[in-house]
Design an enzyme around this catalytic site. Sequence first.
Site, PDB file in Angstrom:
ATOM      1  N   ASP A 185       0.836  -1.596  -0.295  1.00  0.00           N
ATOM      2  CA  ASP A 185      -0.304   0.313   0.024  1.00  0.00           C
ATOM      3  C   ASP A 185       0.784   1.173  -0.156  1.00  0.00           C
ATOM      4  O   ASP A 185       2.348   0.917   0.261  1.00  0.00           O
ATOM      5  CB  ASP A 185      -1.051   0.291   1.086  1.00  0.00           C
ATOM      6  CG  ASP A 185      -1.695   1.503   0.975  1.00  0.00           C
ATOM      7  OD1 ASP A 185      -2.313   1.319   0.166  1.00  0.00           O
ATOM      8  OD2 ASP A 185      -2.284   1.641   2.535  1.00  0.00           O
ATOM      9  N   TYR A 223      -1.254   8.748  -2.337  1.00  0.00           N
ATOM     10  CA  TYR A 223      -1.018   8.641  -3.582  1.00  0.00           C
ATOM     11  C   TYR A 223      -2.101   9.918  -4.066  1.00  0.00           C
ATOM     12  O   TYR A 223      -2.360   9.323  -5.315  1.00  0.00           O
ATOM     13  CB  TYR A 223      -1.658   6.908  -3.600  1.00  0.00           C
ATOM     14  CG  TYR A 223       0.066   6.015  -3.709  1.00  0.00           C
ATOM     15  CD1 TYR A 223       1.040   6.491  -3.593  1.00  0.00           C
ATOM     16  CD2 TYR A 223      -0.328   4.679  -4.628  1.00  0.00           C
ATOM     17  CE1 TYR A 223       2.490   6.100  -3.099  1.00  0.00           C
ATOM     18  CE2 TYR A 223       1.523   3.998  -4.609  1.00  0.00           C
ATOM     19  CZ  TYR A 223       2.695   4.597  -3.965  1.00  0.00           C
ATOM     20  OH  TYR A 223       3.536   3.806  -4.409  1.00  0.00           O
ATOM     21  N   CYS A 275      -4.872  -1.832  -1.968  1.00  0.00           N
ATOM     22  CA  CYS A 275      -4.820   0.331  -2.214  1.00  0.00           C
ATOM     23  C   CYS A 275      -5.612   0.032  -3.510  1.00  0.00           C
ATOM     24  O   CYS A 275      -4.928  -0.364  -4.482  1.00  0.00           O
ATOM     25  CB  CYS A 275      -3.114   1.022  -2.132  1.00  0.00           C
ATOM     26  SG  CYS A 275      -3.396   2.310  -2.749  1.00  0.00           S
ATOM     27  N   ASN A 276      -6.852   1.003  -3.680  1.00  0.00           N
ATOM     28  CA  ASN A 276      -7.523   1.463  -4.064  1.00  0.00           C
ATOM     29  C   ASN A 276      -6.920   2.240  -5.699  1.00  0.00           C
ATOM     30  O   ASN A 276      -7.010   1.796  -6.386  1.00  0.00           O
ATOM     31  CB  ASN A 276      -8.220   1.644  -4.168  1.00  0.00           C
ATOM     32  CG  ASN A 276      -9.723   0.510  -3.174  1.00  0.00           C
ATOM     33  OD1 ASN A 276     -10.681   0.015  -3.467  1.00  0.00           O
ATOM     34  ND2 ASN A 276      -9.393   0.510  -1.967  1.00  0.00           N
ATOM     35  N   CYS A 281     -10.546   3.075   0.343  1.00  0.00           N
ATOM     36  CA  CYS A 281      -9.580   3.244   0.603  1.00  0.00           C
ATOM     37  C   CYS A 281      -9.263   2.432   1.704  1.00  0.00           C
ATOM     38  O   CYS A 281     -10.003   2.743   2.487  1.00  0.00           O
ATOM     39  CB  CYS A 281      -9.493   4.890   0.460  1.00  0.00           C
ATOM     40  SG  CYS A 281      -7.778   5.159   1.511  1.00  0.00           S
ATOM     41  N   THR A 282      -8.344   2.070   1.749  1.00  0.00           N
ATOM     42  CA  THR A 282      -7.705   0.853   2.579  1.00  0.00           C
ATOM     43  C   THR A 282      -7.318   1.728   4.087  1.00  0.00           C
ATOM     44  O   THR A 282      -7.456   0.851   5.264  1.00  0.00           O
ATOM     45  CB  THR A 282      -6.955  -0.173   1.911  1.00  0.00           C
ATOM     46  OG1 THR A 282      -5.627   1.135   1.907  1.00  0.00           O
ATOM     47  CG2 THR A 282      -7.070  -1.015   1.053  1.00  0.00           C
ATOM     48  N   HIS A 283      -7.187   2.568   4.105  1.00  0.00           N
ATOM     49  CA  HIS A 283      -7.178   3.275   5.190  1.00  0.00           C
ATOM     50  C   HIS A 283      -8.309   4.053   5.826  1.00  0.00           C
ATOM     51  O   HIS A 283      -7.952   3.757   7.490  1.00  0.00           O
ATOM     52  CB  HIS A 283      -6.126   5.053   5.188  1.00  0.00           C
ATOM     53  CG  HIS A 283      -5.000   5.293   5.130  1.00  0.00           C
ATOM     54  ND1 HIS A 283      -4.629   4.805   3.496  1.00  0.00           N
ATOM     55  CD2 HIS A 283      -4.008   5.313   5.185  1.00  0.00           C
ATOM     56  CE1 HIS A 283      -2.860   4.546   2.830  1.00  0.00           C
ATOM     57  NE2 HIS A 283      -2.674   5.002   4.339  1.00  0.00           N
TER      58      HIS A 283
HETATM   59  N1  DGL Z   1      -5.304   3.727   1.179  1.00  0.00           N
HETATM   60  C1  DGL Z   1      -5.351   3.796  -0.171  1.00  0.00           C
HETATM   61  C2  DGL Z   1      -5.936   3.429  -0.966  1.00  0.00           C
HETATM   62  O1  DGL Z   1      -6.345   2.723  -0.722  1.00  0.00           O
HETATM   63  C3  DGL Z   1      -4.858   5.447  -0.728  1.00  0.00           C
HETATM   64  C4  DGL Z   1      -3.590   6.095   0.171  1.00  0.00           C
HETATM   65  C5  DGL Z   1      -3.355   7.170  -0.684  1.00  0.00           C
HETATM   66  O2  DGL Z   1      -3.780   8.108  -0.537  1.00  0.00           O
HETATM   67  O3  DGL Z   1      -2.070   7.196  -0.419  1.00  0.00           O
HETATM   68  O4  DGL Z   1      -6.848   3.759  -2.064  1.00  0.00           O
END
Ligand code: DGL
Length: 266
Positions: free
Chosen positions: A13, A45, A76-77, A187-189
């Site tokens: 991620d 990201y 990570c999406n 988003c995985t966060h």
């Molecule tokens: N965890 C990421 C996702 O699933 C994005 C986090 C980021 O913006 O870096 O989209």
Amino acid sequence: MPEAGAAPIGVFDSGVGGLSVLAEIARLLPNESLLYVADCGHIPYGEKSPEFIRERCRAVAQFFREQGAKAMVLACNTATVAAVADLRERYPEWPLVGMEPAVKPAAAATRSGVVGVLATTGTLQSAKFAALLDRFANDVRVITQPCPGLVELIEAGDLSSPVLRELLQGYVDPLLAAGCDTLILGCTHYPFLKPLLAEMIPPSVALIDTGAAVARQLKRLLLERELLAAGPAQPAQFWTSASPEHLRNILPLLWSSSDNVRSFER
Ligand code: DGL
């Protein structure tokens, strides 16, 4: 010669968000040895170009292959929309699992006919997300909500401060006001914010994320290729492109404590 199934699985991620997916994988596949790369030096990201993200994903995939990983999970999406096709083209034989916002299950679950999606700007603006809506959301209204700022706070280990609360409330309130009864955590966060979200939404509103589905898909792929590990698993190993000390400090909050944190320098 160790059996092929004993090789580790690489999970990646942009930062610590993928730990929410790592937990689902560890729960479903306790015999598997897991490697985790957090590209914390380049977070978020969500605000980066697809070209930049693709380059980062290539570097991490290369690293996992050097480590002998038998499969890779893009936890990570945002990285998935930017890079999954590119990685599949490079390594057609390598089991690779990406993730996307759970539009299909949410469209099936909603009773109000209004679904909200919390995700990064990068995910929501992608052609892949537009295609997902075209395919699965014709009969429901989907309201998208980009959430700048959340990822940075979670990366700092903040899951409940007044600042975070106010920011999140500002993202969730318009979705509730529009009649959403199903919120997709795209988003995985964001699964780390479930306790806080539970205080903000009525019990009739469902939260949907895809960590468990990703773990099931990974299991299917490994089973098909006879690559499931017999165990026992090695302790998970972590790499970060920012400070290992920082990741070591917040791991107990988001995973469990670990000394296996090294620097990722690529
Ligand atoms: N965890 C990421 C996702 O699933 C994005 C986090 C980021 O913006 O870096 O989209």
